[in-house]
Write an enzyme that holds these catalytic residues in place. Structure first.
Site, PDB file in Angstrom:
ATOM      1  N   LYS A   7       1.144  -1.139   0.135  1.00  0.00           N
ATOM      2  CA  LYS A   7       0.165   0.258   0.161  1.00  0.00           C
ATOM      3  C   LYS A   7       1.211   1.252   0.010  1.00  0.00           C
ATOM      4  O   LYS A   7       1.940   1.151   0.626  1.00  0.00           O
ATOM      5  CB  LYS A   7      -0.985  -0.038   1.095  1.00  0.00           C
ATOM      6  CG  LYS A   7      -2.083   0.955   1.405  1.00  0.00           C
ATOM      7  CD  LYS A   7      -2.562   1.294   2.696  1.00  0.00           C
ATOM      8  CE  LYS A   7      -4.040   2.092   2.439  1.00  0.00           C
ATOM      9  NZ  LYS A   7      -5.110   1.793   4.023  1.00  0.00           N
ATOM     10  N   SER A  36      -9.633  -1.050   6.850  1.00  0.00           N
ATOM     11  CA  SER A  36      -9.149  -0.233   5.803  1.00  0.00           C
ATOM     12  C   SER A  36      -8.737  -1.485   5.100  1.00  0.00           C
ATOM     13  O   SER A  36      -8.477  -1.680   4.451  1.00  0.00           O
ATOM     14  CB  SER A  36      -8.409   1.012   5.435  1.00  0.00           C
ATOM     15  OG  SER A  36      -8.878   1.865   5.739  1.00  0.00           O
ATOM     16  N   SER A  48      -9.545   1.698   2.584  1.00  0.00           N
ATOM     17  CA  SER A  48      -8.916   2.596   1.997  1.00  0.00           C
ATOM     18  C   SER A  48      -7.518   1.878   1.674  1.00  0.00           C
ATOM     19  O   SER A  48      -7.031   2.248   0.019  1.00  0.00           O
ATOM     20  CB  SER A  48      -8.031   4.229   2.940  1.00  0.00           C
ATOM     21  OG  SER A  48      -7.102   3.019   4.156  1.00  0.00           O
TER      22      SER A  48
END
Lengths: 490, 93
Positions: free
Chosen positions: A75, A174, A150
């Site tokens: 990420k 997330s 996210s």
């Protein structure tokens, strides 16, 4: 079978035993990602050359690490030395970190290959990846729908076979919510289990890095590698890390499993509720004791979270001022430079949360908002802890609904409601894993969340593994590319 | 609840775009009313501070190499010699 279709553990076994090379695996990814990511758009930055260099080094060495040949996506809020890290924000558009996060160091020390950095909601604020300052990521199961957020880029990359596994970060759900939307496994570890050194801070009392993969086994292996004490993160626990993979297997002892009462499922999507009840029947049929539970404090868990997280964010994001790194807007005076830099560098959701946090901490409102939320957090934690005196695990749906369409949620609060089932574990610091538990009649994946007491990841994996074996969910998104094209032609 | 967005954005070193000026006041009011539901939970006896499930260990008092100065400086948007350069701090009278 093409090499990019291999699961992480399978691939590692083949590379370690010399049956295939890491470079051959990467070649296969190169071809697949080239076409698949045109539709999915999971990656902000790809690092093929860097990855190929590492693959050749690993192939040339006799001794190979526990993750040799594993192709892993990271990420974009986890820093990677020499590899651009944007956090999904314009304010870090050209930021090239001078160091690696601890989790990245640990993955590479075991010969994992980092293939790229994945898209995300700006500063991890959002549940759809639509808040990325660059472009939205699409759900491999249905390209008109969001992958969640996210960590949406990480989840979509893993679901669409663009990586064997990925790291994400989970502040209020997330990792778990996008894992559910994309039909994969995602773990938020116990607070303190994994070092946060090199994770761009959002809400420091909640943030945890967690793995996403297509199986519980792969998740367990990654968790074994990334967990453990790190002197550079003072909130990282100095506790031994079990071999989570070796501990998978059947339970010898009696297990009690908590399920939510009907009243706690009010207002959620009927497909989600039906699938949850099917899991309950399955767990009963497996011979486990099922306990009906409710959590009155969950009614305030979301408001509590949406005070605490923005408050911490408003403080953490004060560092983006255009002075030492990142974007700087020109101005004649320093004070104006701060304001112009932040105004141009942050997107609307980030500004909304900074302002909300600033409000909750401001003079005259601190007691009524922040302090009250901090106390509510204790009440929520106490209620969850007490529940674990009666049961070993608590099962909930991961999300109130399956993946929604891009652009469907314009109202910020409608987006915040995505976190309904996930924030309590975040506030209480306990681990939670989401595993796929079925498909809607439209073919959208649904997630099941399993919660356990803190630092019980070994038991959590073991139970999730057992559920996974009984649910028998099949990810067939290695065919995404043709499916996506067909869709676009219609 | 109505909020003074001008005041808050000053505290946060932010300016609002035209569009945000239109949308944000309504959104913020709704969000603040929504998080205000929290007052329905009686929590008077609770502690304010979060506990963790382990002992926090401070770093040993040892010297470790820090990041190389040149690499850190290379990230700065503007620099002069070994220093990060910023626009002037004080306004001229």
């Amino acid at each position: 079978m093409k090499y990019f279709e291999l699961g992480l553990r399978e691939a590692v076994d083949l590379v370690r035993s010399g049956q295939i090379t890491a470079a051959e695996i990467l070649e296969s990814y190169l071809v697949h990602i080239e076409s698949a990511d045109r539709e999915i758009k999971a990656y902000l930055t790809l690092a093929f050359d860097r990855a190929m260099n590492r693959a050749r080094k690993i192939d040339g060495r006799k001794e190979k690490g526990r993750l040799a040949g594993a192709v892993v996506a990271i990420k974009d809020n986890i820093v990677t030395r020499g590899l651009r890290t944007t956090c999904g924000s314009r304010i870090l558009e050209n930021f090239v970190p001078p160091y690696d996060a601890t989790v990245v160091e640990r993955l590479e020390a075991e010969d994992a290959i980092i293939i790229g950095k994945t898209n995300m909601d700006e500063f991890a604020m959002g549940s759809s990846t639509e808040n990325s300052a660059y472009f939205p990521t699409r759900n491999p199961w249905d390209l008109e729908r969001v992958p969640g957020g996210s960590s949406g880029g990480s989840a979509a990359a893993v679901a669409g076979f663009e990586a064997m596994a990925a790291l994400g970060s989970d502040t209020g759900g997330s990792v778990r919510q996008p894992a559910a939307f994309c039909g994969i496994v995602g773990l938020k570890p116990t607070y303190g289990r994994v070092s946060r050194y090199g994770l761009v801070a959002f809400a420091s009392s909640l943030d945890q890095i967690g793995p996403l993969a297509r199986s519980v086994e792969d998740c367990a292996l990654l968790t074994s590698v990334i967990s453990g004490f790190d002197r550079r993160d003072s909130t990282c626990a100095d506790r031994p890390v079990p071999d989570y993979l070796a501990d998978l297997g059947s339970f010898q002892d009696r297990i009690r499993v908590g399920f939510l009462k009907e009243t706690s499922l009010r207002g959620i999507n009927p497909e989600v509720a039906a699938s949850y009840r099917r899991v309950q029947q399955m767990v009963t049929a497996l011979g486990f004791e099922v306990v009906s539970m409710d959590f009155p404090s969950w009614e305030v868990a979301l408001p509590c979270y949406y005070i605490i997280a923005p408050s911490e964010a408003s403080s953490n994001l004060a560092r983006y001022d255009g002075v030492r790194y990142g974007f700087r807007a020109e101005a004649a005076e320093l004070a104006d430079m701060y304001i112009r830099t932040r105004t141009a560098g942050f997107g609307s959701e980030v500004k909304r949360r900074i302002l909300l946090g600033t409000f909750a901490l401001s003079s005259g409102y601190y007691e009524a908002y922040y302090a009250r939320a901090a106390r509510a957090r204790q009440a929520i934690t106490a209620e969850l802890r007490a529940a674990f005196e009666r049961v070993d695990f608590i099962l909930t749906p991961t999300t109130p609904e399956p993946a929604f369409k891009l652009g469907e949620k314009q109202d910020p609060i409608a987006m915040y409601l995505q976190d309904y089932f996930t924030v309590a574990a975040s506030l209480a610091g306990i681990p939670g894993i989401s595993i796929p538990c079925g498909l809607t009649p439209d073919g959208l994946p649904l997630g099941l969340q399993v919660l356990s007491p803190p630092f019980a990841e070994n038991r959590l994996f073991k139970f999730a593994f057992l559920l996974e074996n009984n649910i028998k969910f099949k990810n067939n998104m290695n065919g995404i590319n043709t499916r996506g094209r067909r869709k676009n032609e219609n | 609840m109505k909020v003074d967005l001008e005041h808050l954005s000053r505290l946060a070193n932010l300016e609002l775009t035209e569009e945000e000026r239109k949308l944000l006041p309504g959104q913020m009011e709704k969000i603040i009313d929504w998080v205000g539901r929290l007052s329905s939970l009686a929590t008077e006896e609770e502690e304010k501070y979060t506990q963790v499930d382990f002992t926090l260990r401070l770093e040993d008092d040892e010297v470790h190499p820090s990041l190389p100065q040149a690499e850190v400086l290379a990230m700065a948007p503007d620099k002069q010699g070994d220093f990060v350069k910023v626009p002037r701090v004080f306004r001229e009278k």
